[in-house]
Enzyme design. Structure first.
Site, PDB file in Angstrom:
ATOM      1  N   GLU A 141      23.414   9.062  14.462  1.00 42.63           N
ATOM      2  CA  GLU A 141      23.206   9.207  13.015  1.00 42.63           C
ATOM      3  C   GLU A 141      21.940   8.481  12.594  1.00 42.63           C
ATOM      4  O   GLU A 141      21.431   7.637  13.349  1.00 42.63           O
ATOM      5  CB  GLU A 141      24.424   8.640  12.275  1.00 42.63           C
ATOM      6  N   LYS A 143      19.276   5.905  11.027  1.00 44.84           N
ATOM      7  CA  LYS A 143      19.286   4.467  10.721  1.00 44.84           C
ATOM      8  C   LYS A 143      18.538   4.312   9.397  1.00 44.84           C
ATOM      9  O   LYS A 143      17.318   4.453   9.337  1.00 44.84           O
ATOM     10  CB  LYS A 143      18.587   3.686  11.833  1.00 44.84           C
ATOM     11  N   ASP A 145      16.810   2.865   6.158  1.00 40.10           N
ATOM     12  CA  ASP A 145      15.989   1.667   5.981  1.00 40.10           C
ATOM     13  C   ASP A 145      16.166   1.136   4.563  1.00 40.10           C
ATOM     14  O   ASP A 145      15.390   1.430   3.664  1.00 40.10           O
ATOM     15  CB  ASP A 145      14.520   2.029   6.251  1.00 40.10           C
ATOM     16  N   TYR A 254      28.525   3.783   6.726  1.00 38.69           N
ATOM     17  CA  TYR A 254      28.405   4.311   8.085  1.00 38.69           C
ATOM     18  C   TYR A 254      29.273   3.599   9.117  1.00 38.69           C
ATOM     19  O   TYR A 254      29.164   3.866  10.292  1.00 38.69           O
ATOM     20  CB  TYR A 254      26.952   4.282   8.554  1.00 38.69           C
ATOM     21  N   LYS A 345      14.636   3.076  17.892  1.00 34.07           N
ATOM     22  CA  LYS A 345      13.642   2.856  16.830  1.00 34.07           C
ATOM     23  C   LYS A 345      12.500   3.860  16.945  1.00 34.07           C
ATOM     24  O   LYS A 345      11.963   4.069  18.024  1.00 34.07           O
ATOM     25  CB  LYS A 345      13.078   1.434  16.936  1.00 34.07           C
ATOM     26  N   CYS A 439     -18.824  -7.310 -13.770  1.00 32.84           N
ATOM     27  CA  CYS A 439     -18.290  -5.987 -13.415  1.00 32.84           C
ATOM     28  C   CYS A 439     -19.231  -5.262 -12.453  1.00 32.84           C
ATOM     29  O   CYS A 439     -20.421  -5.122 -12.746  1.00 32.84           O
ATOM     30  CB  CYS A 439     -18.096  -5.158 -14.684  1.00 32.84           C
ATOM     31  N   CYS A 442     -20.682  -2.029 -14.618  1.00 36.22           N
ATOM     32  CA  CYS A 442     -21.584  -2.130 -15.776  1.00 36.22           C
ATOM     33  C   CYS A 442     -22.221  -3.506 -15.912  1.00 36.22           C
ATOM     34  O   CYS A 442     -23.088  -3.713 -16.768  1.00 36.22           O
ATOM     35  CB  CYS A 442     -20.844  -1.775 -17.057  1.00 36.22           C
ATOM     36  N   CYS A 457     -12.715  -5.922 -16.836  1.00 38.05           N
ATOM     37  CA  CYS A 457     -13.964  -5.640 -17.529  1.00 38.05           C
ATOM     38  C   CYS A 457     -13.551  -5.081 -18.882  1.00 38.05           C
ATOM     39  O   CYS A 457     -12.851  -4.075 -18.941  1.00 38.05           O
ATOM     40  CB  CYS A 457     -14.773  -4.604 -16.749  1.00 38.05           C
ATOM     41  N   CYS A 462     -17.689   1.080 -20.266  1.00 37.59           N
ATOM     42  CA  CYS A 462     -18.020   0.910 -18.848  1.00 37.59           C
ATOM     43  C   CYS A 462     -17.847   2.271 -18.144  1.00 37.59           C
ATOM     44  O   CYS A 462     -16.768   2.867 -18.190  1.00 37.59           O
ATOM     45  CB  CYS A 462     -17.088  -0.137 -18.246  1.00 37.59           C
TER      46      CYS A 462
END
Ligand code: IVH
Length: 700
Positions: A141, A143, A145, A254, A345, A439, A442, A457, A462
C-alpha cells in the site's frame, strides 16, 4: 574525514567490542570510555546523515542499533560524559506542554526502509526464515507522507486521538482530529466483536490544496509552507480546533495495532483494511494490492512509483506488510520497527548542491527576495538551478553563505527550498550574503517596517513592480485576461502603452498591431480578452489590485460585505476590522492603499472604462463552492443537465471528465468504466444517486 575511514572505523568498533543490538555492550573503564565516546558520536552522526539525508545507509539497521546502544550504555554508566549535542540527546518527540500526554496502547514505531529490489528480496528471505514458512503473502500500500496519528475507539465511539510523540507517549489532540471529516466519530466495531481498538493512520493534505494555500500565502506576502507534511503536522497541533477545521486535512487509517478482546483481531491485514474501508474510514484499500510473492510486490512497487506524480497527495514510498496477522507475534520487532513490515522508499527528493551566487529580485508589491543560483542538480527528475531564500531572516536562521554546500528538497507541487547547510563543507572563502540597501530595479532606498521580515522598495513606479502588477491583475484568479502574461506585460510597458492596470482598458487595436509580437489575430484576441474581463466583478478586481495581504479569500469577504468598491474606499480602518478574519495589519494595508490618490485615480479610470466594480452573485448559494462534480451513468431523478444546473446553482462547478480537481464522481445506472477507473486511481470520492441527493438537500 572520508567515507572509507568512517565505515572501516565502524566495522572495527563493532568487531572489537563484539557489539549486537540483542546483547549487553561490554562495560568499559572510565578511561577507555572517555577515549572512545567522541568517536562513537561522530560515527552515529555520520550514519544518521547517510540514512536520513542521503538515503544511502552503509551499515545495517542492527549494526546502527548496536552502535547507538553502546553509546547510550556508556553515557548511562558515566553521565558526566554526556554532551548536549550527543545523538542520544536528540529530542525525538513533538510533545509540547499544551496538550495532555497519553500513552499509546501499542508503541508507535517507525518502519525499516528498503531502496531496491534486492532489499525487498532480503526482507522476504528474513520473513520466511523467522516464520518458518515457504510462502508469504504481502499487502502493498502507499506510504503516505503526512503526520502519523493514533485513534482509539471504545464501544464504537471515537474517544481519543493522539500524535506520535516519542512513540510511547503522544499528545492528546482528540478535539482537533474530531474536526477531520474522514475520521468517523462512531463506527460499528461491536458488530465485529471488538470493544476497544487502536488504529494508526496519517493526516495528509492534498497537493492541490497545499498549492492553493501557498499561493494565497505568497499573494498575502507570507512565507510559503515547506511541504504538505509540515503543514499537516503543524495543523493537527494547532491550539484552536476551529482553526484546524479550516484546514483541508484528510486522515487515512492503515493499521490496527490493538484490539480487545484480542480474539476479535482480523486474521489478515487485507481483511482489516477492507473492514475499515467498509465502515467508512478512508484507507489504502483501493490502492492496496494483495501479492502472492515478493516478485509481485516488486512489480506493484514499480507500477505505483510510476504513477506517483499523478496522485492527488504525496507518497514517499510503499509499505509492504505480511498479510497473515497471526505471524506478527512470531516475527516481532526490532528496537524501532516491526519485522513483519518494511517501507520501499522512492527516489529521494533531496539533493546536495552548492550556492554559486545570490541575486535579489523585486516582487509585485516591492518585496525584495533573495534568490540563490545553484550548481544545477537533478531532483525528482527536474534540474534545479535556483531557489528562493525567501527573506533575510531565513538566511540568518539557516546561516547560509555563498559557496556553501546545501541540502535542497522538493516535494510534489512545492517550490524547491533549502533545508539546511552542510556546515562541515563550508570553504574558507565562503562569503556571507549581504543584503542590498537600494532597489536593484529602480535604485530607490529599501525600507523594512518594524516586525516585518521583508525589505521593500516603496517606489510605486518601480518598473519591476509595474510589470508584475499588470501580470497579476491579468492572472487567472484575478481578471483572467488570456494572453497577457509577463512577457506581454513587459512589452506593453516598454512600448509605454501601459503604465498601470487601468491603461489596459484604453488600449486600441491599432496600438497593438504595431508591436513586434502582435499579428492582427493576436491583437484582436487580446482586445477581446480585456473586454471580457470587465464583467468579473468586485472580488476579482480587489484581488487583482494586488493590495498587500489581500489574497483571494479576503477579497471575496470584502466584496460580499461592501458590495461596491467605493464603500471600501470610504471605510475606516475600524470598519474594516469588523470583517471576519481581517485584523489590524490587513485593515491598515487596505486603508493605506485606498488613501493614495494615484490608486483611487486608477479605480476611477477602471470605472470610466466600464469595469464592473460591484459584487456579482455567481450563484444563488455557495454551499458547494469550490467543489467540482462529474457525473457518470443515468440518474433516475433528473437528466444530467438538470443535475449539473442544480450543483452549479449551489456554487459548485462541473466537468465531463474526472481529474485531480474533481471532488465527487456521481455514479448513476450503467456508469462509464473509464471515469470509475480514473476516480479510483486519483482517490476521487464516488457517491451514488441517493448520497448525491442527500448532499444537495443538506446544501440548500
Ligand atoms: S504502518 C507498525 N502503513 O510511515 C507499523 N505506516 O516511516 C506502523 N506511514 O510512522 C506503520 N503510510 O507514520 C504504515 N501505509 C502505511 C503508512 C505508514 C505512511 C508512516 C507512518 C510511520 C512511518 C514510518
Amino acid at each position: 574525514m572520508n567515507d572509507k575511514f568512517l565505515i572501516d572505523k565502524t566495522k572495527e568498533i563493532l568487531k572489537t567490542y563484539n557489539l549486537s543490538p540483542d546483547k549487553h555492550p561490554p562495560k568499559l573503564s572510565k578511561e577507555e570510555a572517555t577515549k572512545i565516546v567522541d568517536t562513537l558520536r561522530e560515527l552515529i552522526n555520520y550514519h544518521d546523515y547517510r540514512y536520513y539525508v542521503l538515503n544511502q545507509p552503509v551499515i545495517s539497521d542492527s549494526e546502527y542499533d548496536a552502535l547507538y546502544k553502546f553509546l547510550k550504555n556508556i553515557e548511562e554508566t558515566y553521565p558526566d560524559l554526556i554532551t548536549p549535542d550527543s545523538p542520544t540527546q536528540r529530542v525525538s518527540s513533538d510533545i509540547s506542554s499544551t496538550f495532555p500526554q497519553v500513552k499509546h496502547l501499542a508503541p508507535m514505531l517507525s518502519l525499516d526502509n528498503t531502496y531496491n529490489e534486492e532489499d525487498l528480496r532480503d526482507f522476504d528471505r528474513r520473513v520466511k526464515e523467522l516464520s518458518g514458512k515457504d510462502h508469504i503473502e504481502y499487502c502493498v500500500e502507499p506510504k503516505y507522507d503526512g503526520a502519523g496519528i493514533s485513534l482509539l475507539y471504545e464501544n464504537d465511539i471515537f474517544v481519543r486521538g493522539a500524535t506520535r510523540g516519542d512513540g510511547e507517549v503522544g499528545e492528546d489532540i482528540t478535539k482537533n482530529l474530531k474536526t477531520i471529516k474522514t475520521i468517523p466519530l462512531r463506527a460499528s466495531f461491536s458488530k465485529q466483536g471488538m470493544r476497544l481498538l487502536e488504529i494508526r493512520g496519517e493526516v495528509i493534505i492534498n497537493k492541490e490544496d497545499f498549492k492553493k494555500i501557498n499561493e494565497e500565502r505568497i499573494s498575502e506576502n507570507l512565507p510559503p509552507y515547506a511541504n504538505p507534511r509540515n503543514l499537516a503536522a503543524g495543523s493537527i497541533r494547532l491550539q484552536d480546533p476551529q482553526e484546524v477545521a479550516k484546514r483541508p486535512l484528510t486522515a487515512l487509517v492503515y493499521q490496527i495495532t490493538y484490539v480487545e478482546p484480542s480474539t476479535a483481531m482480523p486474521k489478515t491485514h487485507y481483511e482489516a483494511i477492507k473492514m475499515l474501508h467498509e465502515m467508512g474510514f478512508k484507507t489504502p484499500f483501493l490502492d492496496m494490492k494483495l501479492c502472492k510473492n515478493i516478485e509481485e510486490v516488486i512489480d506493484y512497487c514499480k507500477y505505483f512509483e510510476a504513477k506517483r506524480d499523478s496522485l492527488p497527495y504525496e507518497i514517499d514510498g510503499m509499505v509492504i506488510k505480511v498479510n497473515d496477522i497471526s505471524l506478527y507475534d512470531e516475527l516481532g520487532f526490532t528496537s524501532h520497527a516491526p519485522r513483519w513490515a518494511t517501507a520501499f522508499k522512492f527516489k529521494a527528493k533531496q539533493a546536495t548542491t552548492v550556492i554559486l551566487d545570490v541575486v535579489f529580485s523585486v516582487g509585485r508589491v516591492g518585496n525584495i527576495t533573495p534568490v540563490a543560483k545553484l550548481e544545477p542538480v537533478s531532483l525528482g527528475g527536474v534540474t534545479i538551478s535556483s531557489v528562493s531564500l525567501f527573506n533575510e531572516d531565513f538566511i540568518r536562521e539557516k546561516d547560509i553563505h555563498i559557496k556553501d554546500t546545501v541540502i535542497i528538497e522538493r516535494a510534489g507541487e512545492v517550490i524547491p527550498y533549502v533545508v539546511s547547510v552542510v556546515k562541515e563543507a563550508r570553504p574558507k572563502d565562503a562569503k556571507p550574503i549581504v543584503f542590498p540597501e537600494y532597489c536593484p530595479s529602480c535604485g530607490s532606498k529599501l525600507v523594512k517596517a518594524p516586525g516585518e521580515v521583508a525589505w521593500r522598495c516603496v517606489n510605486i513606479s518601480c518598473p519591476a513592480q509595474v510589470v508584475l502588477r499588470i501580470r497579476h491583475f491579468a492572472s487567472k484568479d484575478a481578471m483572467d485576461i488570456k494572453g497577457l502574461g509577463e512577457a506581454v506585460a513587459q512589452l506593453l510597458y516598454d512600448a509605454k502603452l501601459v503604465k498601470n492596470i487601468a491603461d489596459l482598458y484604453y488600449l486600441k487595436f491599432s496600438d497593438l498591431v504595431r508591436l513586434p509580437r502582435f499579428a492582427k489575430k493576436s491583437a484582436q484576441n487580446l482586445i477581446e480578452a480585456i473586454e471580457a474581463s470587465k464583467r468579473r466583478g468586485l472580488a476579482r478586481v480587489l484581488y487583482g489590485l494586488g493590495i498587500r495581504y489581500v489574497g483571494l479569500t479576503t477579497a471575496k469577504k470584502l466584496a460580499s460585505y461592501y458590495k461596491d468598491i467605493w464603500n471600501i474606499v470610504k471605510a475606516s480602518e475600524e470598519d474594516l476590522r469588523n470583517i471576519e478574519d481581517i485584523g489590524d495589519v490587513v485593515a491598515r494595508s487596505i486603508k493605506e492603499f485606498f488613501s493614495l490618490e494615484q490608486n483611487t485615480n486608477i479605480i476611477k479610470r477602471l470605472e470610466d472604462a466600464g469595469v464592473l466594480l460591484k459584487e456579482v452573485s455567481e450563484a444563488k448559494s455557495n454551499k458547494l463552492a469550490g467543489l467540482q462534480f462529474v457525473f457518470t451513468g443515468t440518474l433516475s431523478c433528473c437528466t444530467r443537465e438538470v443535475a449539473k444546473q442544480m450543483v452549479e446553482s449551489l456554487g459548485a462547478s462541473t466537468s465531463d471528465s474526472v481529474s485531480h480537481h474533481t471532488s465527487y464522481l456521481v455514479v448513476g445506472q450503467d456508469p462509464g468504466a473509464t471515469k470509475l477507473r480514473k476516480a479510483t486511481m486519483l482517490g476521487v470520492k464516488t457517491i451514488n444517486e441517493e448520497e448525491f441527493l442527500k448532499l444537495l438537500e443538506e446544501s440548500k
